[in-house]
Design an enzyme around this catalytic site. Structure first.
Site, PDB file in Angstrom:
ATOM      1  N   ASP A 138      -6.785  -4.846  -4.763  1.00  0.00           N
ATOM      2  CA  ASP A 138      -6.557  -3.452  -4.355  1.00  0.00           C
ATOM      3  C   ASP A 138      -5.247  -2.889  -4.927  1.00  0.00           C
ATOM      4  O   ASP A 138      -5.091  -1.684  -5.100  1.00  0.00           O
ATOM      5  CB  ASP A 138      -6.494  -3.326  -2.830  1.00  0.00           C
ATOM      6  N   ASP A 148       0.799  -1.225   0.000  1.00  0.00           N
ATOM      7  CA  ASP A 148       0.000   0.000   0.000  1.00  0.00           C
ATOM      8  C   ASP A 148       0.836   1.282   0.000  1.00  0.00           C
ATOM      9  O   ASP A 148       0.285   2.376   0.227  1.00  0.00           O
ATOM     10  CB  ASP A 148      -0.987  -0.012   1.162  1.00  0.00           C
TER      11      ASP A 148
HETATM   12  N1  GLY Z   1      -6.870  -2.312   1.075  1.00  0.00           N
HETATM   13  C1  GLY Z   1      -7.858  -1.476   0.565  1.00  0.00           C
HETATM   14  C2  GLY Z   1      -9.228  -1.760   1.015  1.00  0.00           C
HETATM   15  O1  GLY Z   1      -9.496  -2.148   2.134  1.00  0.00           O
HETATM   16  O2  GLY Z   1     -10.088  -1.585   0.225  1.00  0.00           O
END
Ligand code: GLY
Length: 389
Positions: A171, A107
């Protein structure tokens, strides 16, 4: 520029005015905090740098870039340098993340694209460029060449039972734009190559035949073979987690913008059409399209990200322009009418945001990243957004 009616233009302008009126007060109150959620109208603070591990709530928290992102978008829209000053507080505080290191995972794109890279793009700040490149190196270093995917999370989390070294998640499509940026910035193809190999894997393994999207796919980290899918933040294995669907819609659109690879546009379209076909009559997006009638949880974040994705795609697929534009506008209008708190006295805009269907603390609350995508989508409609991704 997205073609919208006079009436919709006025609505966008009025809604942005309400956002600015609120955020001006919120910005002053928030001061040095890096907020993630507003609880009962008050932002929390994720600046604590004594927290080291994944899934904890400190400075390495994955959403810590979004407060800065809101500030940069509003700086760009209003020209008010106080938003820039506030954005730089979180950017500078987040330098501590690099030395803590252990809490960082894929992330880093969500963390440094809306902060350092936005700063560099808007002001040419050389320190910001360095932060962005450092984050890109960390992301590229997570590439698994056997499975051609970027590893999502880390092991060594207290309480974790099995290794996640072979896990990739949908994601990540929003983290790889950091690699596109690094390649463009350094005129070095390595980063983009990794991003595209990952996006190719996502297109092949995450989009199901019916257009629904898997959240987590596990690969054998040594051979690269797909092992299984996991339910992740949705209702169950095999179900349809809505936010994951929106990361695919918007994320593949972004990969297409950077690469012009048609396969990414096709993947985005497939995910988008599936999402459209399952939107409930009231246009409030559930956490999972396959969740039971009870307990029923909503995720306004998914609605906000979907709106951005539909608006982006409306400009890329001429025969779907009207359908996607109308969907994006309707999602935003529904949020504004039913799920937005524009009151300057309280922190947080969107309500009913949910991290995970089976979560504990993160169901139907406010998330700063939901607010970010809501504001970004409004600015997209106004033709005034900063391109973060
Ligand atoms: N990791 C991003 C979400 O929880 O959508």
């Amino acid at each position: 520029m997205i073609n919208i009616s006079q009436e919709d233009q006025s609505w966008v302008k009025d809604t942005l005015d309400r956002v600015i009126e609120k955020m001006e007060a919120v910005r002053q109150r928030t001061g040095e905090k890096i907020p993630a959620v507003a609880i009962n109208g008050t932002y929390d603070d994720r600046s604590d740098s004594s927290v080291k591990w994944d899934m904890d709530n400190g400075i390495n928290w994955w959403t810590n870039g979004f407060w800065g992102g809101i500030m940069w978008q509003l700086y760009h829209y209003t020209g008010d340098s106080r938003y820039m000053e506030t954005a730089r507080i979180s950017e500078e505080k987040m330098d501590k993340c690099f030395s803590l290191y252990y809490g960082l995972h894929h992330d880093v794109g969500f963390m440094w694209l809306p902060t350092a890279v936005a700063d560099y793009r808007l002001t040419g700040n050389k320190e910001s460029r360095k932060r962005g490149l450092l984050a890109a190196q960390l992301l590229a270093g997570r590439f698994n060449s056997a499975g051609k995917f970027i590893r999502a999370w880390n092991d060594n989390v207290p309480g974790q039972k099995e290794s996640n070294r072979g896990w990739a998640i949908i994601d990540c499509l929003f983290n790889i734009p950091l690699l596109y940026w690094a390649s463009e910035e350094m005129e070095d193809p390595r980063f983009k190559e990794i991003a595209m190999l990952h996006a190719d894997t996502a297109a092949r393994y995450f989009i199901r035949e019916d257009g629904s999207v898997r959240h987590i796919v596990e690969f054998d980290p040594f051979t690269g073979e797909m092992v299984r899918e996991l339910g992740g933040q949705g209702y169950a294995e095999g179900s349809s987690w809505t936010r994951g669907q929106t990361w695919a819609i918007y994320g593949f659109a972004v990969s297409y913008l950077h690469t012009k690879k048609e396969e990414y546009l096709k993947a985005a379209r497939k995910a988008a059409d599936r999402f459209l076909s399952r939107i409930p009559e009231d246009w409030h997006i559930p956490v999972d399209f396959d969740q039971p009638a009870s307990p029923h949880y909503e995720d306004s974040t998914a609605a906000a990200v979907a709106a951005g994705g539909f608006l982006e795609l409306s400009q890329l697929i001429p025969e779907r322009e009207e359908a996607y534009r109308n969907a994006g506008i309707r999602l935003l209008k529904t949020l504004a009418a039913d799920r937005c708190d524009f009151c300057p006295e309280t922190d947080g805009i969107l309500s009913r945001c949910t991290g995970s269907y089976h979560g504990t603390w993160d169901r139907e609350i406010n998330f700063v990243y939901a607010d970010y995508y809501f504001i970004e989508a409004l600015l997209k409609l106004a033709g005034r957004e900063v391109k973060i991704w």
